[in-house]
Design a protein around this motif. Structure first.
Motif, PDB file in Angstrom:
ATOM      1  N   PRO A  83      28.657   3.118  38.252  1.00 45.91           N
ATOM      2  CA  PRO A  83      29.569   2.623  37.571  1.00 45.91           C
ATOM      3  C   PRO A  83      29.783   3.419  36.355  1.00 45.91           C
ATOM      4  O   PRO A  83      28.892   3.295  35.975  1.00 45.91           O
ATOM      5  CB  PRO A  83      28.938   1.583  37.223  1.00 45.91           C
ATOM      6  N   GLN A  84      31.372   3.056  35.433  1.00 47.77           N
ATOM      7  CA  GLN A  84      31.507   3.906  34.472  1.00 47.77           C
ATOM      8  C   GLN A  84      30.849   2.561  33.250  1.00 47.77           C
ATOM      9  O   GLN A  84      31.078   1.744  33.184  1.00 47.77           O
ATOM     10  CB  GLN A  84      32.715   3.382  33.701  1.00 47.77           C
ATOM     11  N   ILE A  85      30.262   3.183  32.415  1.00 46.22           N
ATOM     12  CA  ILE A  85      28.717   2.580  31.724  1.00 46.22           C
ATOM     13  C   ILE A  85      29.646   3.241  30.055  1.00 46.22           C
ATOM     14  O   ILE A  85      29.127   4.283  29.246  1.00 46.22           O
ATOM     15  CB  ILE A  85      27.379   2.036  31.828  1.00 46.22           C
ATOM     16  N   SER A  86      30.416   2.279  28.976  1.00 42.64           N
ATOM     17  CA  SER A  86      30.245   2.822  28.054  1.00 42.64           C
ATOM     18  C   SER A  86      29.022   2.896  26.961  1.00 42.64           C
ATOM     19  O   SER A  86      28.047   3.008  27.419  1.00 42.64           O
ATOM     20  CB  SER A  86      31.214   1.725  26.798  1.00 42.64           C
ATOM     21  N   GLU A  87      29.422   3.190  25.789  1.00 45.71           N
ATOM     22  CA  GLU A  87      28.368   4.283  24.800  1.00 45.71           C
ATOM     23  C   GLU A  87      27.487   2.620  24.541  1.00 45.71           C
ATOM     24  O   GLU A  87      26.090   2.869  24.418  1.00 45.71           O
ATOM     25  CB  GLU A  87      28.590   4.663  23.480  1.00 45.71           C
ATOM     26  N   ALA A  88      27.818   1.443  24.187  1.00 44.87           N
ATOM     27  CA  ALA A  88      27.827   0.832  23.647  1.00 44.87           C
ATOM     28  C   ALA A  88      26.905  -0.044  24.726  1.00 44.87           C
ATOM     29  O   ALA A  88      25.099  -0.800  24.849  1.00 44.87           O
ATOM     30  CB  ALA A  88      28.437  -0.807  23.272  1.00 44.87           C
ATOM     31  N   GLU A  89      27.646  -0.354  26.551  1.00 45.22           N
ATOM     32  CA  GLU A  89      26.702   0.007  27.461  1.00 45.22           C
ATOM     33  C   GLU A  89      25.379   0.042  27.900  1.00 45.22           C
ATOM     34  O   GLU A  89      24.857  -0.448  28.639  1.00 45.22           O
ATOM     35  CB  GLU A  89      27.945  -0.495  28.653  1.00 45.22           C
ATOM     36  N   PHE A  90      25.597   1.832  27.270  1.00 42.91           N
ATOM     37  CA  PHE A  90      23.896   2.289  27.260  1.00 42.91           C
ATOM     38  C   PHE A  90      23.163   1.827  26.895  1.00 42.91           C
ATOM     39  O   PHE A  90      21.686   1.787  26.898  1.00 42.91           O
ATOM     40  CB  PHE A  90      24.899   3.409  27.367  1.00 42.91           C
ATOM     41  N   GLU A  91      23.264   1.579  25.333  1.00 41.23           N
ATOM     42  CA  GLU A  91      22.138   1.319  25.032  1.00 41.23           C
ATOM     43  C   GLU A  91      21.645  -0.614  25.335  1.00 41.23           C
ATOM     44  O   GLU A  91      20.644  -0.410  24.732  1.00 41.23           O
ATOM     45  CB  GLU A  91      22.989   0.678  23.222  1.00 41.23           C
ATOM     46  N   VAL A  92      22.442  -1.368  25.793  1.00 42.15           N
ATOM     47  CA  VAL A  92      22.288  -2.247  26.435  1.00 42.15           C
ATOM     48  C   VAL A  92      21.011  -2.100  27.493  1.00 42.15           C
ATOM     49  O   VAL A  92      19.981  -1.767  27.816  1.00 42.15           O
ATOM     50  CB  VAL A  92      22.981  -3.240  27.225  1.00 42.15           C
ATOM     51  N   MET A  93      21.865  -1.111  28.449  1.00 39.83           N
ATOM     52  CA  MET A  93      20.623  -0.656  29.483  1.00 39.83           C
ATOM     53  C   MET A  93      19.198   0.251  28.985  1.00 39.83           C
ATOM     54  O   MET A  93      18.758  -0.132  30.107  1.00 39.83           O
ATOM     55  CB  MET A  93      22.178   0.227  30.100  1.00 39.83           C
ATOM     56  N   LYS A  94      19.311   0.917  28.292  1.00 40.94           N
ATOM     57  CA  LYS A  94      18.192   1.777  27.789  1.00 40.94           C
ATOM     58  C   LYS A  94      17.122   0.191  27.493  1.00 40.94           C
ATOM     59  O   LYS A  94      15.804   0.434  28.216  1.00 40.94           O
ATOM     60  CB  LYS A  94      18.697   2.430  26.567  1.00 40.94           C
ATOM     61  N   ILE A  95      17.249  -0.831  26.967  1.00 38.07           N
ATOM     62  CA  ILE A  95      16.407  -1.723  27.295  1.00 38.07           C
ATOM     63  C   ILE A  95      16.542  -2.402  28.450  1.00 38.07           C
ATOM     64  O   ILE A  95      14.930  -2.606  28.206  1.00 38.07           O
ATOM     65  CB  ILE A  95      17.051  -2.904  26.111  1.00 38.07           C
ATOM     66  N   ILE A  96      17.343  -2.777  28.732  1.00 36.55           N
ATOM     67  CA  ILE A  96      16.217  -3.361  29.881  1.00 36.55           C
ATOM     68  C   ILE A  96      15.843  -2.178  31.298  1.00 36.55           C
ATOM     69  O   ILE A  96      15.274  -2.482  31.644  1.00 36.55           O
ATOM     70  CB  ILE A  96      18.045  -3.754  31.008  1.00 36.55           C
ATOM     71  N   TRP A  97      16.477  -1.027  31.154  1.00 33.70           N
ATOM     72  CA  TRP A  97      15.679   0.017  31.733  1.00 33.70           C
ATOM     73  C   TRP A  97      14.069  -0.126  31.384  1.00 33.70           C
ATOM     74  O   TRP A  97      12.628  -0.284  32.502  1.00 33.70           O
ATOM     75  CB  TRP A  97      15.721   1.787  32.037  1.00 33.70           C
ATOM     76  N   LYS A  98      14.132   0.187  30.293  1.00 39.02           N
ATOM     77  CA  LYS A  98      12.349   0.213  29.245  1.00 39.02           C
ATOM     78  C   LYS A  98      11.691  -0.688  29.114  1.00 39.02           C
ATOM     79  O   LYS A  98      10.745  -1.406  29.972  1.00 39.02           O
ATOM     80  CB  LYS A  98      12.559   0.086  27.679  1.00 39.02           C
ATOM     81  N   TYR A  99      12.088  -2.606  29.336  1.00 43.80           N
ATOM     82  CA  TYR A  99      11.178  -3.418  30.233  1.00 43.80           C
ATOM     83  C   TYR A  99      11.793  -4.681  30.632  1.00 43.80           C
ATOM     84  O   TYR A  99      10.905  -5.839  30.683  1.00 43.80           O
ATOM     85  CB  TYR A  99      11.804  -4.524  28.496  1.00 43.80           C
ATOM     86  N   ALA A 100      12.358  -4.363  31.603  1.00 43.81           N
ATOM     87  CA  ALA A 100      12.215  -5.028  32.949  1.00 43.81           C
ATOM     88  C   ALA A 100      11.940  -5.001  33.813  1.00 43.81           C
ATOM     89  O   ALA A 100      10.759  -4.989  33.928  1.00 43.81           O
ATOM     90  CB  ALA A 100      14.035  -3.931  33.532  1.00 43.81           C
ATOM     91  N   PRO A 101      11.222  -6.360  33.991  1.00 49.67           N
ATOM     92  CA  PRO A 101      12.932  -7.855  33.789  1.00 49.67           C
ATOM     93  C   PRO A 101      12.813  -8.411  32.510  1.00 49.67           C
ATOM     94  O   PRO A 101      11.635  -8.516  32.138  1.00 49.67           O
ATOM     95  CB  PRO A 101      12.075  -8.952  35.294  1.00 49.67           C
ATOM     96  N   ILE A 102      14.182  -8.477  31.660  1.00 57.26           N
ATOM     97  CA  ILE A 102      13.984  -8.918  31.014  1.00 57.26           C
ATOM     98  C   ILE A 102      14.789 -10.272  30.221  1.00 57.26           C
ATOM     99  O   ILE A 102      15.947  -9.359  30.834  1.00 57.26           O
ATOM    100  CB  ILE A 102      14.052  -7.580  29.761  1.00 57.26           C
ATOM    101  N   ASN A 103      14.500 -10.861  29.931  1.00 61.20           N
ATOM    102  CA  ASN A 103      15.790 -11.993  29.591  1.00 61.20           C
ATOM    103  C   ASN A 103      17.017 -11.773  28.299  1.00 61.20           C
ATOM    104  O   ASN A 103      16.737 -11.063  27.632  1.00 61.20           O
ATOM    105  CB  ASN A 103      15.120 -13.281  29.804  1.00 61.20           C
ATOM    106  N   THR A 104      17.806 -12.956  28.406  1.00 63.30           N
ATOM    107  CA  THR A 104      18.503 -12.388  27.077  1.00 63.30           C
ATOM    108  C   THR A 104      18.237 -12.671  26.014  1.00 63.30           C
ATOM    109  O   THR A 104      18.937 -11.715  25.483  1.00 63.30           O
ATOM    110  CB  THR A 104      19.593 -13.778  27.549  1.00 63.30           C
ATOM    111  N   ASN A 105      17.020 -13.371  25.572  1.00 59.51           N
ATOM    112  CA  ASN A 105      17.236 -13.663  24.537  1.00 59.51           C
ATOM    113  C   ASN A 105      15.741 -11.958  24.548  1.00 59.51           C
ATOM    114  O   ASN A 105      15.881 -11.762  23.040  1.00 59.51           O
ATOM    115  CB  ASN A 105      15.605 -15.067  24.072  1.00 59.51           C
ATOM    116  N   GLU A 106      15.153 -11.218  25.302  1.00 61.10           N
ATOM    117  CA  GLU A 106      14.308 -10.703  24.522  1.00 61.10           C
ATOM    118  C   GLU A 106      15.429  -9.439  24.399  1.00 61.10           C
ATOM    119  O   GLU A 106      14.947  -8.426  23.526  1.00 61.10           O
ATOM    120  CB  GLU A 106      13.713 -10.136  25.713  1.00 61.10           C
ATOM    121  N   ILE A 107      16.537  -9.069  24.918  1.00 60.87           N
ATOM    122  CA  ILE A 107      16.712  -7.856  24.614  1.00 60.87           C
ATOM    123  C   ILE A 107      18.505  -8.060  23.694  1.00 60.87           C
ATOM    124  O   ILE A 107      18.352  -7.150  22.747  1.00 60.87           O
ATOM    125  CB  ILE A 107      18.812  -7.841  26.274  1.00 60.87           C
ATOM    126  N   THR A 108      18.783  -9.724  23.393  1.00 58.16           N
ATOM    127  CA  THR A 108      18.881 -10.093  21.785  1.00 58.16           C
ATOM    128  C   THR A 108      18.409  -9.477  20.817  1.00 58.16           C
ATOM    129  O   THR A 108      18.774  -8.738  20.110  1.00 58.16           O
ATOM    130  CB  THR A 108      19.518 -11.355  21.971  1.00 58.16           C
TER     131      THR A 108
END
Length: 131
Positions: A5-30
């Protein structure tokens, strides 16, 4: 090449958190992203929803929160994006890219030494990706 999928720069920042900490919940990402960005929780939730819609992450409900897991591997995504970058800006010629960085003083002495070490190590191992 696998289609990702095409991922924007902002979405990529979210992905970096998810890759690093998965499984991770909404509150932790935020929580993590509000420490490193100026984004509101609503913006972060929108980015997460986009990534779910694109198939980049999946989610499961755990009580009252959603828990997210990446559906694409970080090294695979970065590898494909690196290849696109190289083709787009340097016509696929990595030597041209490195030369450009050297000519514009974009590489520190430490980075140059690291590149030498990597190239030397590849030669010793008998690996050569261009043959």
């Amino acid at each position: 090449m696998k289609s990702l999928p095409q991922i924007s720069e902002a979405e990529f920042e979210v992905m970096k958190i998810i890759w690093k900490y998965a499984p991770i919940n909404t509150n932790e990402i935020t929580e993590k992203l509000t420490k490193t960005t100026a984004w509101s929780p609503k913006t972060i939730h929108t980015l997460i929803k986009r990534l779910v819609n694109k198939g980049a992450i999946s989610h499961e409900k755990d009580g009252r929160v959603f828990v997210y897991t990446p559906q694409i591997k970080e090294n695979e995504y970065v590898g494909i994006e690196s290849s696109h970058f190289l083709k787009r800006f340097y016509n696929g010629d990595i030597s041209r890219m490195v030369s450009s960085f050297l000519e514009n003083n974009k590489l520190s002495k430490a980075e140059i030494e690291n590149l030498r070490s990597i190239l030397s190590s590849n030669r010793k191992d008998g690996r050569n990706t261009h043959d």
